[in-house]
Design a protein around this motif. Structure first.
Motif, short mmCIF file in Angstrom:
data_model
loop_
_atom_site.label_atom_id
_atom_site.label_comp_id
_atom_site.label_asym_id
_atom_site.label_seq_id
_atom_site.Cartn_x
_atom_site.Cartn_y
_atom_site.Cartn_z
N THR A 117 0.82 -1.21 0.00
CA THR A 117 0.00 0.00 0.00
C THR A 117 0.86 1.26 0.00
O THR A 117 0.63 2.19 -0.78
CB THR A 117 -0.94 0.00 1.23
OG1 THR A 117 -1.79 -1.14 1.15
CG2 THR A 117 -1.78 1.26 1.27
N GLU A 118 1.85 1.29 0.89
CA GLU A 118 2.70 2.47 0.98
C GLU A 118 3.56 2.65 -0.28
O GLU A 118 3.79 3.77 -0.73
CB GLU A 118 3.59 2.39 2.23
CG GLU A 118 2.82 2.55 3.53
CD GLU A 118 2.09 3.88 3.61
OE1 GLU A 118 2.66 4.92 3.21
OE2 GLU A 118 0.93 3.90 4.07
N ALA A 119 4.03 1.53 -0.82
CA ALA A 119 4.84 1.61 -2.04
C ALA A 119 4.03 2.18 -3.19
O ALA A 119 4.49 3.11 -3.89
CB ALA A 119 5.38 0.23 -2.40
N ILE A 120 2.83 1.68 -3.40
CA ILE A 120 1.98 2.17 -4.49
C ILE A 120 1.66 3.65 -4.29
O ILE A 120 1.69 4.44 -5.23
CB ILE A 120 0.69 1.33 -4.62
CG1 ILE A 120 1.01 -0.14 -4.92
CG2 ILE A 120 -0.22 1.92 -5.70
CD1 ILE A 120 1.86 -0.39 -6.14
N ARG A 121 1.38 4.03 -3.04
CA ARG A 121 1.10 5.44 -2.75
C ARG A 121 2.29 6.31 -3.13
O ARG A 121 2.13 7.35 -3.80
CB ARG A 121 0.77 5.62 -1.26
CG ARG A 121 0.47 7.05 -0.86
CD ARG A 121 0.22 7.20 0.63
NE ARG A 121 1.37 6.88 1.44
CZ ARG A 121 2.43 7.69 1.63
NH1 ARG A 121 2.46 8.88 1.04
NH2 ARG A 121 3.43 7.32 2.40
#
Length: 198
Positions: free
Chosen positions: A26-30
């Motif tokens: 989630t954080e990577a995609i964000r």
């Protein structure tokens, strides 16, 4: 009683692992969306997910792996959709309905954002092409299994190759629009195929 107690820590550990993995994704995609894929480092991702760089490498070896891990189960989803179709359904109808069903179930706004990221990032786009070959093989096997033929069966392979071409075309069309779902793009492409084939 002891058996149940010994299983609990394993379940807890697996749940924690799955939670951490999802947070990293989630954080990577964000960050990829906010800063761009190339500008985001693994250290940035580790910091955003509140894990050490060493811990991050226990889950993923590269940024590319993080992106594609979010789509790793796609071949299985298509195979499951084929498995839900009537076994006596014509092959072309079977694969069209399976793809439409998969798009309806999993074509979320997050899926679209991720698709646009892959489309707009050359290194990811190149890897995406290799993924389609894997999906094609899985689809051909699922079709053969559903209608009771040995794999690889030629007509199932031809159907799968054609369907994956339509999948790529339809996803490209969907990503280029603000449509909420890709289903209509699949239907339109299959309708065009039938017009050409007649």
């Amino acid at each position: 009683m002891k058996e149940n107690m010994s299983e609990a820590p394993v379940g807890l550990r697996e749940r924690k692992r799955a939670k951490t993995l999802a947070l990293i994704q989630t954080e990577a995609i964000r960050l990829f969306i906010e800063r761009g894929f190339e500008a985001t480092t693994l250290a940035d991702i580790a910091e955003a997910a509140d894990v050490s760089a060493r811990s991050l490498f226990h889950y993923f070896e590269s940024k590319e792996e993080i992106v594609f891990s979010a789509r790793a189960n796609f071949p299985a989803l298509i195979a499951e959709a084929v498995g839900r179709r009537p076994a006596d359904e014509p092959l072309l109808d079977m694969v069209e309905n399976a793809l439409v069903d998969t798009a309806a179930r999993y074509g979320s706004p997050q899926t679209k954002i991720l698709g646009r990221l892959v489309r707009d990032t050359p290194v990811l786009r190149a890897r995406e092409q290799a993924k389609y070959e894997h999906v094609e093989r899985a689809l051909a096997e699922a079709l053969a299994d559903r209608i009771g033929l040995p794999a690889p069966d030629t007509k199932c392979r031809v159907t799968a190759v054609t369907a994956i071409g339509i999948l790529k075309l339809s996803v490209e069309a969907w990503l280029a629009t603000e449509d909420s779902g890709a289903e209509m793009h699949f239907r339109a492409a299959f309708a065009e195929l039938r017009r050409i084939a007649c």
